[in-house]
Motif scaffolding. Structure first.
Motif, PDB file in Angstrom:
ATOM      1  N   UNK A 194       0.813  -1.214   0.000  1.00 42.07           N
ATOM      2  CA  UNK A 194       0.000   0.000   0.000  1.00 42.07           C
ATOM      3  C   UNK A 194       0.845   1.263   0.000  1.00 42.07           C
ATOM      4  N   UNK A 195       1.910   1.253   0.787  1.00 41.04           N
ATOM      5  CA  UNK A 195       2.684   2.480   0.992  1.00 41.04           C
ATOM      6  C   UNK A 195       3.914   2.592   0.094  1.00 41.04           C
ATOM      7  N   UNK A 196       4.370   1.474  -0.461  1.00 45.18           N
ATOM      8  CA  UNK A 196       5.587   1.497  -1.285  1.00 45.18           C
ATOM      9  C   UNK A 196       5.395   0.690  -2.559  1.00 45.18           C
ATOM     10  N   UNK A 197       4.364   0.997  -3.349  1.00 37.05           N
ATOM     11  CA  UNK A 197       4.114   0.222  -4.565  1.00 37.05           C
ATOM     12  C   UNK A 197       5.297   0.281  -5.532  1.00 37.05           C
ATOM     13  N   UNK A 198       5.675  -0.885  -6.052  1.00 34.43           N
ATOM     14  CA  UNK A 198       6.795  -0.966  -6.974  1.00 34.43           C
ATOM     15  C   UNK A 198       8.149  -1.078  -6.308  1.00 34.43           C
ATOM     16  N   UNK A 199       8.161  -0.924  -4.992  1.00 36.55           N
ATOM     17  CA  UNK A 199       9.438  -0.957  -4.263  1.00 36.55           C
ATOM     18  C   UNK A 199       9.375  -1.969  -3.117  1.00 36.55           C
ATOM     19  N   UNK A 200       8.505  -2.967  -3.278  1.00 39.67           N
ATOM     20  CA  UNK A 200       8.223  -3.878  -2.175  1.00 39.67           C
ATOM     21  C   UNK A 200       9.447  -4.660  -1.698  1.00 39.67           C
ATOM     22  N   UNK A 201      10.229  -5.195  -2.619  1.00 42.73           N
ATOM     23  CA  UNK A 201      11.372  -6.026  -2.227  1.00 42.73           C
ATOM     24  C   UNK A 201      12.407  -5.237  -1.438  1.00 42.73           C
ATOM     25  N   UNK A 202      12.684  -4.025  -1.894  1.00 45.28           N
ATOM     26  CA  UNK A 202      13.685  -3.199  -1.209  1.00 45.28           C
ATOM     27  C   UNK A 202      13.223  -2.812   0.197  1.00 45.28           C
ATOM     28  N   UNK A 203      11.950  -2.449   0.313  1.00 43.73           N
ATOM     29  CA  UNK A 203      11.423  -2.044   1.622  1.00 43.73           C
ATOM     30  C   UNK A 203      11.370  -3.234   2.571  1.00 43.73           C
ATOM     31  N   UNK A 204      10.966  -4.400   2.043  1.00 40.45           N
ATOM     32  CA  UNK A 204      10.939  -5.589   2.892  1.00 40.45           C
ATOM     33  C   UNK A 204      12.330  -5.891   3.430  1.00 40.45           C
ATOM     34  N   UNK A 205      13.330  -5.780   2.574  1.00 41.27           N
ATOM     35  CA  UNK A 205      14.713  -6.024   2.993  1.00 41.27           C
ATOM     36  C   UNK A 205      15.148  -5.007   4.043  1.00 41.27           C
TER      37      UNK A 205
END
Length: 257
Positions: A198-209
């Motif tokens: 919801x908050x970081x669409x398109x950047x999910x993998x980087x934010x999860x890491x």
């Protein structure tokens, strides 16, 4: 060890995440698990998992924020099963924002679920538990003991649950009711995935890491890891433990320096 054979365990928020893992694991250890939740699909999926593993599970639709609903459901559980041995207050909601970005309505909503929800369940269950003893386990958070950015209302409510835990533990020692809490750091649940999407669409993998790396151990917890700690604290093997908070945080509260 850690058998819960014949014990009636009430678990709020058992439809997903940590609550689902606790429900399945408690049932596998012999408990009759009763889930209180408002998520029909998720809760029924949890019940299916319990039954697939040969366990006993029931779902009662109930908003813990509504005291009348809680009282009615718990009275029904007592009539049907004759007792409640274990109460796990797991249901909760989160909020992102500092004090300036948190409205009064936000605070009321979080208090209604996170604080009053736990109170409603304990208040309804304790009178029956006084007759035979039992265990109450509350889910708090590392947010109850350290300052997290943009978690003003959430931290406030989890701090209240920690205080509630200590008060209940002290007041009900003479009735052989133990009360403890668990304070997880980040746990990889569907909520986390949804929050990132919801908050970081398109950047999910980087934010999860990035979020995973905030735990010194280098990853988020798995719901089963929290559930196994909960199993121990609710078992007879933990009979000497009450009034304690257990961080399960990959070193977050002590090693982040």
């Amino acid at each position: 060890m850690f058998k819960l054979t014949g014990k009636v365990a009430l678990i709020t928020g058992g439809g997903s995440g940590i609550g689902r893992s606790m429900s399945v694991i408690f049932a596998a250890q012999g408990a009759i698990v009763i889930i209180l939740d408002i998520d029909d699909a998720g809760s029924l999926a949890t019940i299916d998992l319990i039954h697939e593993n040969g366990g006993i599970g029931h779902y009662k639709k109930c908003s813990v924020a509504d005291q009348d609903q809680v009282n009615t459901v718990i009275k029904g559980i007592k009539r049907t099963f004759g007792k409640i041995d274990i109460v796990v207050n797991n249901a909760g909601i989160s909020h992102v924002g500092n004090v300036e970005k948190t409205t009064s309505a936000d605070v009321e909503k979080l208090i209604s679920v996170n604080v009053k929800g736990a109170y409603h369940v304990i208040n309804a269950a304790v009178p029956g538990m006084k007759k035979r003893g039992g265990v109450i386990l509350n889910m708090t958070s590392v947010a109850s003991m350290v300052g997290l950015p943009d978690r003003f209302a959430y931290s406030m409510t989890k701090g209240a649950v920690l205080g509630m835990t200590l008060s209940v533990a002290r007041d009900y020692l003479k009735y052989k009711i133990r009360c403890n809490c668990i304070s997880p750091a980040r746990v990889h649940t569907p909520f986390v995935d949804g929050f990132i999407a919801k908050n970081y669409p398109g950047n999910e993998k980087q934010i999860f890491k990035k979020l995973s790396a905030t735990q010194p151990i280098g990853r988020m917890a798995h719901p089963d890891e929290v559930a196994h700690l909960a199993l121990y604290l609710c078992s007879d093997e933990a009979g000497f433990i009450t009034g304690s908070d257990y961080p399960i945080d990959g070193g977050f509260t002590r090693l982040n320096n």
